[in-house]
Design a protein around this motif. Structure first.
Motif, PDB file in Angstrom:
ATOM      1  N   GLY A  80     -29.967 -12.054  24.165  1.00 19.57           N
ATOM      2  CA  GLY A  80     -31.214 -11.928  24.909  1.00 19.57           C
ATOM      3  C   GLY A  80     -32.099 -10.822  24.386  1.00 19.57           C
ATOM      4  N   PHE A  81     -33.370 -10.961  24.733  1.00 16.25           N
ATOM      5  CA  PHE A  81     -34.398 -10.004  24.342  1.00 16.25           C
ATOM      6  C   PHE A  81     -34.716  -9.081  25.521  1.00 16.25           C
ATOM      7  N   SER A  82     -34.584  -7.771  25.321  1.00 12.45           N
ATOM      8  CA  SER A  82     -34.999  -6.781  26.313  1.00 12.45           C
ATOM      9  C   SER A  82     -34.320  -7.045  27.663  1.00 12.45           C
ATOM     10  N   ASN A  83     -35.089  -7.351  28.722  1.00 16.51           N
ATOM     11  CA  ASN A  83     -34.457  -7.670  30.007  1.00 16.51           C
ATOM     12  C   ASN A  83     -33.437  -8.791  29.858  1.00 16.51           C
ATOM     13  N   GLY A  84     -33.742  -9.745  28.999  1.00  9.58           N
ATOM     14  CA  GLY A  84     -32.795 -10.825  28.740  1.00  9.58           C
ATOM     15  C   GLY A  84     -31.530 -10.339  28.063  1.00  9.58           C
ATOM     16  N   GLY A  85     -31.641  -9.262  27.292  1.00  8.02           N
ATOM     17  CA  GLY A  85     -30.448  -8.642  26.718  1.00  8.02           C
ATOM     18  C   GLY A  85     -29.548  -8.069  27.785  1.00  8.02           C
ATOM     19  N   VAL A  86     -30.165  -7.568  28.859  1.00  7.93           N
ATOM     20  CA  VAL A  86     -29.368  -7.064  29.984  1.00  7.93           C
ATOM     21  C   VAL A  86     -28.628  -8.220  30.650  1.00  7.93           C
ATOM     22  N   SER A  87     -29.292  -9.377  30.795  1.00  4.68           N
ATOM     23  CA  SER A  87     -28.607 -10.567  31.321  1.00  4.68           C
ATOM     24  C   SER A  87     -27.433 -10.938  30.429  1.00  4.68           C
ATOM     25  N   ALA A  88     -27.657 -10.903  29.115  1.00  2.00           N
ATOM     26  CA  ALA A  88     -26.591 -11.237  28.168  1.00  2.00           C
ATOM     27  C   ALA A  88     -25.439 -10.246  28.266  1.00  2.00           C
ATOM     28  N   GLU A  89     -25.768  -8.973  28.364  1.00  2.00           N
ATOM     29  CA  GLU A  89     -24.720  -7.944  28.474  1.00  2.00           C
ATOM     30  C   GLU A  89     -23.907  -8.123  29.754  1.00  2.00           C
ATOM     31  N   LEU A  90     -24.591  -8.374  30.862  1.00  2.54           N
ATOM     32  CA  LEU A  90     -23.918  -8.587  32.141  1.00  2.54           C
ATOM     33  C   LEU A  90     -22.911  -9.724  32.051  1.00  2.54           C
ATOM     34  N   LEU A  91     -23.334 -10.876  31.524  1.00  3.84           N
ATOM     35  CA  LEU A  91     -22.436 -12.032  31.457  1.00  3.84           C
ATOM     36  C   LEU A  91     -21.317 -11.828  30.449  1.00  3.84           C
ATOM     37  N   ALA A  92     -21.629 -11.217  29.311  1.00  2.00           N
ATOM     38  CA  ALA A  92     -20.583 -10.978  28.315  1.00  2.00           C
ATOM     39  C   ALA A  92     -19.512 -10.040  28.852  1.00  2.00           C
ATOM     40  N   ALA A  93     -19.909  -9.120  29.709  1.00  2.00           N
ATOM     41  CA  ALA A  93     -18.956  -8.155  30.269  1.00  2.00           C
ATOM     42  C   ALA A  93     -18.134  -8.722  31.411  1.00  2.00           C
ATOM     43  N   THR A  94     -18.687  -9.711  32.130  1.00  2.00           N
ATOM     44  CA  THR A  94     -18.065 -10.113  33.395  1.00  2.00           C
ATOM     45  C   THR A  94     -17.653 -11.569  33.473  1.00  2.00           C
ATOM     46  N   ARG A  95     -18.178 -12.432  32.611  1.00  2.00           N
ATOM     47  CA  ARG A  95     -17.870 -13.859  32.728  1.00  2.00           C
ATOM     48  C   ARG A  95     -16.700 -14.214  31.814  1.00  2.00           C
ATOM     49  N   PRO A  96     -15.666 -14.827  32.343  1.00  2.00           N
ATOM     50  CA  PRO A  96     -14.505 -15.182  31.519  1.00  2.00           C
ATOM     51  C   PRO A  96     -14.884 -16.100  30.371  1.00  2.00           C
ATOM     52  N   GLY A  97     -14.255 -15.891  29.223  1.00  2.00           N
ATOM     53  CA  GLY A  97     -14.429 -16.777  28.087  1.00  2.00           C
ATOM     54  C   GLY A  97     -15.563 -16.424  27.152  1.00  2.00           C
ATOM     55  N   ALA A  98     -16.311 -15.366  27.448  1.00  2.00           N
ATOM     56  CA  ALA A  98     -17.427 -14.991  26.573  1.00  2.00           C
ATOM     57  C   ALA A  98     -16.920 -14.744  25.154  1.00  2.00           C
ATOM     58  N   ARG A  99     -17.680 -15.216  24.169  1.00  2.00           N
ATOM     59  CA  ARG A  99     -17.271 -15.064  22.765  1.00  2.00           C
ATOM     60  C   ARG A  99     -17.897 -13.846  22.108  1.00  2.00           C
ATOM     61  N   ALA A 100     -19.136 -13.511  22.497  1.00  2.00           N
ATOM     62  CA  ALA A 100     -19.836 -12.403  21.853  1.00  2.00           C
ATOM     63  C   ALA A 100     -21.113 -12.109  22.617  1.00  2.00           C
TER      64      ALA A 100
END
Length: 197
Positions: A80-100
């Motif tokens: 994600g870009f900017s605020n969208g990067g925060v969305s990406a970071e949140l899901l990568a940290a907390t959602r099972p199965g994230a690859r990167a």
């Protein structure tokens, strides 16, 4: 090839996001581009931030982030870009199965959204302009330390330019063609590495 969820910035689903998605698709990846704003886009940050506040601010963006992936499989790359990067970071940290996670002009300490540790299995790539008006080095450093402490791979790329959304050609005051090209080359190389693991 990877299945990627690519989140837009506070300015909405602008051409810079859809162009980035097409670059990734042309390399063979599957890319989802959720639109949190229902087609609404902004040309300047103050108006965008004001509108986000009017719809419920961060809690509402978190809700929309989680809803965007509710029907998708677990095996995803979040970007994600900017605020969208925060969305990406949140899901990568907390959602099972994230690859990167690929964070474009974004990085927050894990405590910002209640996470304690970073998943050791989720490599990270972060990109920033050297002179980004929204850049907070202490946040980047805290995030980097948490990722490295988990044992996950961490890459950081800095570009010798000024601006925030430096890959968005529809924002001529911020766009830097050479840096954008280098950035996407690094992202594609990162995704290729993930495919091998």
């Amino acid at each position: 090839m990877a299945e990627i969820v690519l989140f837009h910035s506070v300015l909405g689903l602008r051409p810079g996001v859809t162009d980035a998605a097409e670059r990734l698709r042309s390399a063979g990846h599957v890319v989802h581009t959720p639109d949190f704003y229902g087609g609404k886009v902004f040309d300047d940050y103050p108006a965008a931030f004001q509108w986000v506040e009017s719809i419920g601010d961060i809690p509402e963006l978190i809700s929309r982030t989680q809803a965007a992936v509710a029907d998708l499989p677990e095996d995803l790359v979040f970007a994600g870009f900017s605020n969208g990067g925060v969305s990406a970071e949140l899901l990568a940290a907390t959602r099972p199965g994230a690859r990167a996670a690929v964070l474009l002009h974004a990085a927050l300490p894990l405590e910002a959204f209640g996470a304690q540790t970073w998943p050791a299995s989720v490599p990270v790539q972060v990109h920033y302009a050297a002179d980004d008006p929204f850049r907070k080095q202490e946040s980047i450093d805290a995030f980097a330390a948490a990722v490295r402490a988990s044992g996950a791979a961490y890459e950081f790329f800095e570009y010798p330019v000024s601006g925030h959304l430096i890959t968005d050609a529809s924002l001529p005051d911020e766009y830097h063609q050479e840096s954008a090209q280098t950035l996407f080359e690094q992202v594609l190389a990162f995704l290729e590495q993930i495919d091998r693991t």
